[in-house]
Design a protein around this motif. Structure first.
Motif, mmCIF file in Angstrom:
data_model
loop_
_atom_site.group_PDB
_atom_site.id
_atom_site.type_symbol
_atom_site.label_atom_id
_atom_site.label_comp_id
_atom_site.label_asym_id
_atom_site.label_seq_id
_atom_site.Cartn_x
_atom_site.Cartn_y
_atom_site.Cartn_z
ATOM 1 N N MET A 25 0.848 -1.193 0.000
ATOM 2 C CA MET A 25 0.000 0.000 0.000
ATOM 3 C C MET A 25 0.888 1.250 0.000
ATOM 4 O O MET A 25 1.793 1.385 0.810
ATOM 5 N N THR A 26 0.649 2.120 -0.949
ATOM 6 C CA THR A 26 1.433 3.351 -1.064
ATOM 7 C C THR A 26 0.813 4.433 -0.185
ATOM 8 O O THR A 26 -0.397 4.651 -0.209
ATOM 9 N N ILE A 27 1.646 5.095 0.574
ATOM 10 C CA ILE A 27 1.207 6.129 1.515
ATOM 11 C C ILE A 27 1.860 7.452 1.142
ATOM 12 O O ILE A 27 3.072 7.510 0.887
ATOM 13 N N THR A 28 1.062 8.504 1.090
ATOM 14 C CA THR A 28 1.591 9.842 0.824
ATOM 15 C C THR A 28 1.739 10.602 2.133
ATOM 16 O O THR A 28 0.810 10.638 2.942
ATOM 17 N N ILE A 29 2.896 11.199 2.331
ATOM 18 C CA ILE A 29 3.133 12.051 3.499
ATOM 19 C C ILE A 29 3.051 13.506 3.057
ATOM 20 O O ILE A 29 3.722 13.921 2.110
ATOM 21 N N LEU B 288 -2.355 20.657 -0.216
ATOM 22 C CA LEU B 288 -1.676 19.363 -0.117
ATOM 23 C C LEU B 288 -2.633 18.193 -0.347
ATOM 24 O O LEU B 288 -2.343 17.286 -1.129
ATOM 25 N N ILE B 289 -3.786 18.196 0.315
ATOM 26 C CA ILE B 289 -4.687 17.044 0.163
ATOM 27 C C ILE B 289 -5.277 16.978 -1.247
ATOM 28 O O ILE B 289 -5.654 15.896 -1.713
ATOM 29 N N SER B 290 -5.322 18.124 -1.927
ATOM 30 C CA SER B 290 -5.833 18.110 -3.303
ATOM 31 C C SER B 290 -4.857 17.406 -4.251
ATOM 32 O O SER B 290 -5.234 17.029 -5.364
ATOM 33 N N GLU B 291 -3.624 17.209 -3.810
ATOM 34 C CA GLU B 291 -2.592 16.593 -4.638
ATOM 35 C C GLU B 291 -2.425 15.097 -4.361
ATOM 36 O O GLU B 291 -1.615 14.438 -5.022
ATOM 37 N N VAL B 292 -3.159 14.540 -3.407
ATOM 38 C CA VAL B 292 -2.995 13.136 -3.033
ATOM 39 C C VAL B 292 -3.565 12.232 -4.131
ATOM 40 O O VAL B 292 -4.732 12.377 -4.521
ATOM 41 N N LYS B 293 -2.753 11.309 -4.599
ATOM 42 C CA LYS B 293 -3.177 10.351 -5.630
ATOM 43 C C LYS B 293 -3.224 8.919 -5.101
ATOM 44 O O LYS B 293 -3.691 8.021 -5.798
ATOM 45 N N THR B 294 -2.724 8.692 -3.913
ATOM 46 C CA THR B 294 -2.676 7.347 -3.337
ATOM 47 C C THR B 294 -3.923 7.110 -2.476
ATOM 48 O O THR B 294 -4.712 8.021 -2.231
ATOM 49 N N ASP B 295 -4.069 5.892 -1.973
ATOM 50 C CA ASP B 295 -5.256 5.531 -1.179
ATOM 51 C C ASP B 295 -5.108 5.850 0.299
ATOM 52 O O ASP B 295 -6.073 5.721 1.059
ATOM 53 N N VAL C 229 -4.408 16.252 13.998
ATOM 54 C CA VAL C 229 -4.558 15.626 12.684
ATOM 55 C C VAL C 229 -3.304 14.840 12.320
ATOM 56 O O VAL C 229 -3.328 14.017 11.407
ATOM 57 N N TRP C 230 -2.204 15.088 13.001
ATOM 58 C CA TRP C 230 -0.961 14.354 12.762
ATOM 59 C C TRP C 230 -0.941 13.079 13.614
ATOM 60 O O TRP C 230 -1.768 12.892 14.506
ATOM 61 N N GLY C 231 0.039 12.217 13.322
ATOM 62 C CA GLY C 231 0.167 10.976 14.076
ATOM 63 C C GLY C 231 -0.936 9.983 13.781
ATOM 64 O O GLY C 231 -1.238 9.110 14.598
ATOM 65 N N ARG C 232 -1.509 10.089 12.573
ATOM 66 C CA ARG C 232 -2.626 9.230 12.199
ATOM 67 C C ARG C 232 -2.497 8.888 10.707
ATOM 68 O O ARG C 232 -2.050 9.727 9.915
ATOM 69 N N LEU C 233 -2.897 7.688 10.349
ATOM 70 C CA LEU C 233 -2.936 7.274 8.947
ATOM 71 C C LEU C 233 -4.381 7.296 8.481
ATOM 72 O O LEU C 233 -5.262 6.731 9.142
ATOM 73 N N TYR C 234 -4.627 7.967 7.348
ATOM 74 C CA TYR C 234 -5.982 8.133 6.825
ATOM 75 C C TYR C 234 -6.156 7.376 5.507
ATOM 76 O O TYR C 234 -5.250 7.368 4.671
ATOM 77 N N LYS C 235 -7.329 6.811 5.309
ATOM 78 C CA LYS C 235 -7.722 6.427 3.961
ATOM 79 C C LYS C 235 -8.105 7.711 3.233
ATOM 80 O O LYS C 235 -8.805 8.573 3.777
ATOM 81 N N THR C 236 -7.688 7.826 1.998
ATOM 82 C CA THR C 236 -7.993 9.028 1.229
ATOM 83 C C THR C 236 -9.499 9.202 1.025
ATOM 84 O O THR C 236 -9.984 10.314 0.815
ATOM 85 N N SER C 237 -10.241 8.129 1.143
ATOM 86 C CA SER C 237 -11.697 8.191 0.993
ATOM 87 C C SER C 237 -12.371 9.059 2.055
ATOM 88 O O SER C 237 -13.515 9.490 1.869
ATOM 89 N N VAL C 238 -11.681 9.367 3.163
ATOM 90 C CA VAL C 238 -12.296 10.240 4.172
ATOM 91 C C VAL C 238 -12.539 11.626 3.597
ATOM 92 O O VAL C 238 -13.407 12.369 4.084
ATOM 93 N N LEU C 239 -11.806 11.984 2.552
ATOM 94 C CA LEU C 239 -11.978 13.302 1.935
ATOM 95 C C LEU C 239 -13.299 13.414 1.196
ATOM 96 O O LEU C 239 -13.743 14.523 0.868
ATOM 97 N N GLN C 240 -13.940 12.283 0.923
ATOM 98 C CA GLN C 240 -15.283 12.304 0.354
ATOM 99 C C GLN C 240 -16.339 12.418 1.440
ATOM 100 O O GLN C 240 -17.444 12.887 1.196
#
Length: 311
Positions: free
Chosen positions: A1-5, A80-87, A158-169
């Motif tokens: 799984m690819t993660i964007t920081i 930044l979040i508008s540039e996320v392409k990973t899950d 908001v830091w120290g957490r891993l998010y699924k990009t789907s939360v942005l929906q």
């Protein structure tokens, strides 16, 4: 799984090298990095580029984007979040540091639990020393939501957490330009209502407290007004979704009115900006007491508020 920081960059030339080194040295391999230069007036970006050069294996996975004009923390995180392409994505502040196993620990828990968010433990970090770990809440979803909405019980980070990009929906305006202070309250208060959460007790974040230029060390009238705007967004969200306000949220909103007294800000600014109408009797009483000018009444209101919050 690819993660964007995702890393906003502004005025951190003293700290960006240590931060970037910790990001590029992660034991987890499948990482993309996006840094956003918010028109920083110092050498932060030059220093960052030199760190990138020291990590050739990471270099092809690093992007440095730039705001055309200074947008503040809310606008930069929005970019930044508008540039996320990973899950999946992580948010890191550019004066903080990640333990080397941070991303791997969060990714492992995400694979196991498959929740929208994985919360990790963190440690306060100052003078290159970390303190005792602060564990994430081990609460039911409803209890965790109440703690977030009440404020001042757990840190709404908001830091120290891993998010699924789907939360942005689920929360489409997670960050809002102009809300630079209390943007974390604005984000976490809404996410906690509509997302699932799991946690790991492994320390995944070192939160720096010795940066004298950070938002949390410089509470200004502008910051307080940003806080009020954040609370207005949260109120609107819950009115639209539930049609009413949870008592825990009323307690959280009333904290903004307490802030007026502590910061010597006209309470009319809170009324105008937040647009809060208390619903329950207890909230109505506290709301009226906080509007009194008597110092004795305000002390009583503060005591009653803290008592209600504990309950």
């Amino acid at each position: 799984m690819t993660i964007t920081i995702l890393v906003p960059v502004y005025g951190v030339e003293k700290y960006i090298e240590e931060c970037a080194e910790s990001l590029f040295s992660q034991k987890y391999d499948d990482i993309e990095y996006i840094f956003c230069d918010d028109c920083t007036p110092d050498r932060s970006i030059d220093i960052l580029r030199k760190v990138v050069e020291r990590h050739p294996k990471r270099e092809g996975h690093v992007r440095i984007i730039r705001n055309e004009q200074n947008k503040g923390l809310g606008g930069t995180r929005l970019h930044l979040i508008s540039e996320v392409k990973t899950d999946y994505f992580l948010i890191v502040d550019s004066d903080d540091v990640l333990p080397l196993n941070a991303v791997a620990a969060l990714a492992s828990k995400m694979k196991e639990a498959d929740t929208d968010i994985v919360d990790g433990a963190y440690s306060v970090y100052a003078d290159e020393k970390s303190a005792k770990a602060i564990l994430p809440p081990h609460d039911s979803p409803s209890k965790y939501l109440d703690k977030i909405l009440c404020q001042n019980i757990i840190l709404p980070r908001v830091w120290g957490r891993l998010y699924k990009t789907s939360v942005l929906q689920q929360v489409k305006d997670l960050f809002i330009e102009g809300i630079d202070f209390a943007e974390d309250i604005c984000a976490t208060s809404r996410l906690a209502c509509v997302t699932s959460r799991s946690w790991t007790d492994e320390v995944v974040y070192y939160y720096r407290t010795d940066n004298i230029n950070s938002y949390t060390r410089n509470i200004t009238k502008k910051n307080i007004l940003s806080y009020f705007r954040a609370m207005a967004v949260v109120l609107s969200f819950y009115h639209q979704r539930k049609g009413h306000l949870p008592m825990s949220l009323e307690i959280g909103v009333l904290n903004a009115y307490r802030e007026c007294g502590r910061s010597n800000i006209a309470i009319s600014l809170a009324d105008e900006t937040i647009g809060y109408v208390p619903e329950r009797f207890t909230a109505q009483l506290l709301y009226k007491l906080f509007h009194c000018k008597s110092k004795l009444v305000l002390k009583i209101a503060d005591f009653l508020y803290r008592l209600v919050r504990e309950i």
